[in-house]
Design a protein around this motif. Structure first.
Motif, PDB file in Angstrom:
ATOM      1  N   UNK A  73      78.744  19.700  64.038  1.00 52.54           N
ATOM      2  CA  UNK A  73      77.344  19.328  64.243  1.00 52.54           C
ATOM      3  C   UNK A  73      77.054  18.923  65.682  1.00 52.54           C
ATOM      4  N   UNK A  74      78.098  18.588  66.427  1.00 60.70           N
ATOM      5  CA  UNK A  74      77.902  18.193  67.830  1.00 60.70           C
ATOM      6  C   UNK A  74      78.108  19.356  68.797  1.00 60.70           C
ATOM      7  N   UNK A  75      78.353  20.554  68.249  1.00 62.05           N
ATOM      8  CA  UNK A  75      78.708  21.697  69.111  1.00 62.05           C
ATOM      9  C   UNK A  75      77.644  21.977  70.160  1.00 62.05           C
ATOM     10  N   UNK A  76      76.367  21.853  69.782  1.00 65.06           N
ATOM     11  CA  UNK A  76      75.311  22.178  70.738  1.00 65.06           C
ATOM     12  C   UNK A  76      75.252  21.187  71.893  1.00 65.06           C
ATOM     13  N   UNK A  77      75.896  20.048  71.746  1.00 65.90           N
ATOM     14  CA  UNK A  77      75.904  19.050  72.809  1.00 65.90           C
ATOM     15  C   UNK A  77      77.168  19.127  73.670  1.00 65.90           C
TER      16      UNK A  77
ATOM     17  N   UNK B  90      87.137  15.315  74.155  1.00 63.99           N
ATOM     18  CA  UNK B  90      86.020  15.342  75.071  1.00 63.99           C
ATOM     19  C   UNK B  90      84.975  16.323  74.531  1.00 63.99           C
ATOM     20  N   UNK B  91      83.689  16.139  74.871  1.00 67.18           N
ATOM     21  CA  UNK B  91      82.643  17.026  74.354  1.00 67.18           C
ATOM     22  C   UNK B  91      82.581  18.352  75.106  1.00 67.18           C
ATOM     23  N   UNK B  92      83.617  19.167  74.950  1.00 65.95           N
ATOM     24  CA  UNK B  92      83.669  20.476  75.591  1.00 65.95           C
ATOM     25  C   UNK B  92      84.004  21.536  74.548  1.00 65.95           C
ATOM     26  N   UNK B  93      83.722  22.775  74.896  1.00 73.95           N
ATOM     27  CA  UNK B  93      84.042  23.906  74.020  1.00 73.95           C
ATOM     28  C   UNK B  93      84.466  25.090  74.877  1.00 73.95           C
ATOM     29  N   UNK B  94      85.626  25.661  74.567  1.00 75.64           N
ATOM     30  CA  UNK B  94      86.119  26.827  75.300  1.00 75.64           C
ATOM     31  C   UNK B  94      85.297  28.063  74.966  1.00 75.64           C
ATOM     32  N   UNK B  95      85.010  28.845  75.980  1.00 79.36           N
ATOM     33  CA  UNK B  95      84.319  30.126  75.836  1.00 79.36           C
ATOM     34  C   UNK B  95      85.258  31.187  76.391  1.00 79.36           C
ATOM     35  N   UNK B  96      85.997  31.857  75.504  1.00 72.32           N
ATOM     36  CA  UNK B  96      87.084  32.741  75.909  1.00 72.32           C
ATOM     37  C   UNK B  96      86.549  34.031  76.505  1.00 72.32           C
ATOM     38  N   UNK B  97      87.113  34.416  77.644  1.00 71.86           N
ATOM     39  CA  UNK B  97      86.707  35.633  78.339  1.00 71.86           C
ATOM     40  C   UNK B  97      87.946  36.327  78.903  1.00 71.86           C
ATOM     41  N   UNK B  98      87.796  37.605  79.208  1.00 71.89           N
ATOM     42  CA  UNK B  98      88.940  38.405  79.641  1.00 71.89           C
ATOM     43  C   UNK B  98      89.013  38.555  81.151  1.00 71.89           C
ATOM     44  N   UNK B  99      90.236  38.540  81.652  1.00 71.23           N
ATOM     45  CA  UNK B  99      90.524  39.015  82.990  1.00 71.23           C
ATOM     46  C   UNK B  99      91.819  39.813  82.912  1.00 71.23           C
ATOM     47  N   UNK B 100      92.159  40.498  83.967  1.00 71.84           N
ATOM     48  CA  UNK B 100      93.328  41.373  83.956  1.00 71.84           C
ATOM     49  C   UNK B 100      94.173  41.155  85.196  1.00 71.84           C
ATOM     50  N   UNK B 101      95.396  40.714  84.997  1.00 73.03           N
ATOM     51  CA  UNK B 101      96.316  40.576  86.118  1.00 73.03           C
ATOM     52  C   UNK B 101      96.596  41.931  86.762  1.00 73.03           C
ATOM     53  N   UNK B 102      96.585  42.987  85.954  1.00 70.44           N
ATOM     54  CA  UNK B 102      96.806  44.322  86.502  1.00 70.44           C
ATOM     55  C   UNK B 102      95.673  44.710  87.443  1.00 70.44           C
ATOM     56  N   UNK B 103      94.443  44.465  87.029  1.00 71.05           N
ATOM     57  CA  UNK B 103      93.312  44.787  87.897  1.00 71.05           C
ATOM     58  C   UNK B 103      93.345  43.938  89.164  1.00 71.05           C
ATOM     59  N   UNK B 104      93.689  42.669  89.023  1.00 65.20           N
ATOM     60  CA  UNK B 104      93.764  41.777  90.181  1.00 65.20           C
ATOM     61  C   UNK B 104      94.816  42.257  91.176  1.00 65.20           C
ATOM     62  N   UNK B 105      96.015  42.538  90.668  1.00 68.79           N
ATOM     63  CA  UNK B 105      97.135  42.837  91.560  1.00 68.79           C
ATOM     64  C   UNK B 105      97.189  44.290  92.024  1.00 68.79           C
ATOM     65  N   UNK B 106      96.839  45.213  91.142  1.00 71.21           N
ATOM     66  CA  UNK B 106      96.985  46.626  91.486  1.00 71.21           C
ATOM     67  C   UNK B 106      95.730  47.207  92.123  1.00 71.21           C
ATOM     68  N   UNK B 107      94.572  46.671  91.791  1.00 71.76           N
ATOM     69  CA  UNK B 107      93.320  47.221  92.313  1.00 71.76           C
ATOM     70  C   UNK B 107      92.726  46.311  93.391  1.00 71.76           C
ATOM     71  N   UNK B 108      92.403  45.082  93.021  1.00 66.48           N
ATOM     72  CA  UNK B 108      91.743  44.205  93.990  1.00 66.48           C
ATOM     73  C   UNK B 108      92.653  43.858  95.161  1.00 66.48           C
TER      74      UNK B 108
END
Length: 210
Positions: free
Chosen positions: A3-7, A36-54
């Motif tokens: 019930x506290x998620x929105x906060x 603590x009143x926090x909530x994780x919002x999971x998102x993707x990144x790629x070590x392959x894109x970071x290291x091989x491309x960027x």
């Protein structure tokens, strides 16, 4: 739903499933959710894109380059799952994958992806995405959302805290309970300090998943 998620403060968390340090940080953030009143919002990144491309593959050993190429499969399956069920499926799937890859040390077992999909209640057919580039655009878009803000001199995980994207915290073993909360308080403090960029020391121990 709580019930506290929105906060709760939403904390975007970009991860590559293969990274053991991101896995520990992700479990720490779940501990923080309890104190603590926090909530994780999971998102993707790629070590392959970071290291091989960027970073254009600079200064990578042959062994690490091969590891990066293999890492695409895990991220692609996560992207396929996101398109199938929305970003809300990433948390359960990451937990299922990370437990097998890191806690159970099953990195080289082909069944890991299928087992994780089953545990997360997702179709087994999503495993086919591991060998397809179809979802790479979604991965790159998510990844570059974070690196546009944090730069390329980073890794995984990346967290957006109080509007600032930071790398880390890199910690082992994972603090629990109120200790996890105090670390969060410190991360939030530095994130809101104008001009803050870095705190770092050399690691002197291996990642611990206990």
């Amino acid at each position: 739903m709580d019930s506290t998620a929105k906060h709760r403060e939403v904390v975007p968390f970009w991860f590559d499933p293969l990274c053991p340090w991101a896995w520990i940080t992700s479990r720490w953030l779940l501990e923080v959710e309890e104190v603590r009143p926090v909530r994780a919002d999971w998102r993707l990144m790629s070590l392959a894109h970071l290291n091989l491309v960027q970073r254009q593959g600079k200064d990578l050993s042959t062994e690490y380059r091969e590891l990066m190429e293999r890492s695409w499969g895990l991220v692609r399956v996560c992207a396929a799952a996101t398109e199938y069920g929305g970003r809300g499926v990433l948390g359960p799937l990451y937990t299922a994958l990370g437990t097998r890859l890191h806690n159970q040390r099953r990195r080289d077992e082909p069944a890991v992806i299928a087992d994780a999909l089953a545990e997360a209640g997702l179709p087994a057919s999503l495993s086919e995405a591991a060998h397809s580039t179809h979802f790479d655009r979604l991965i790159v878009e998510s990844h570059e959302e974070a690196t546009r803000e944090a730069g390329l001199d980073v890794g995984t995980p990346l967290l957006r805290v109080r509007g600032i994207v930071l790398f880390g915290p890199v910690v082992t073993p994972m603090p629990r309970g109120e200790a996890a909360g105090r670390l969060w308080d410190g991360v939030a403090l530095v994130a809101t300090t104008d001009g803050f960029f870095e705190l770092k020391r050399s690691r002197d121990r291996k990642a611990s998943f206990d």
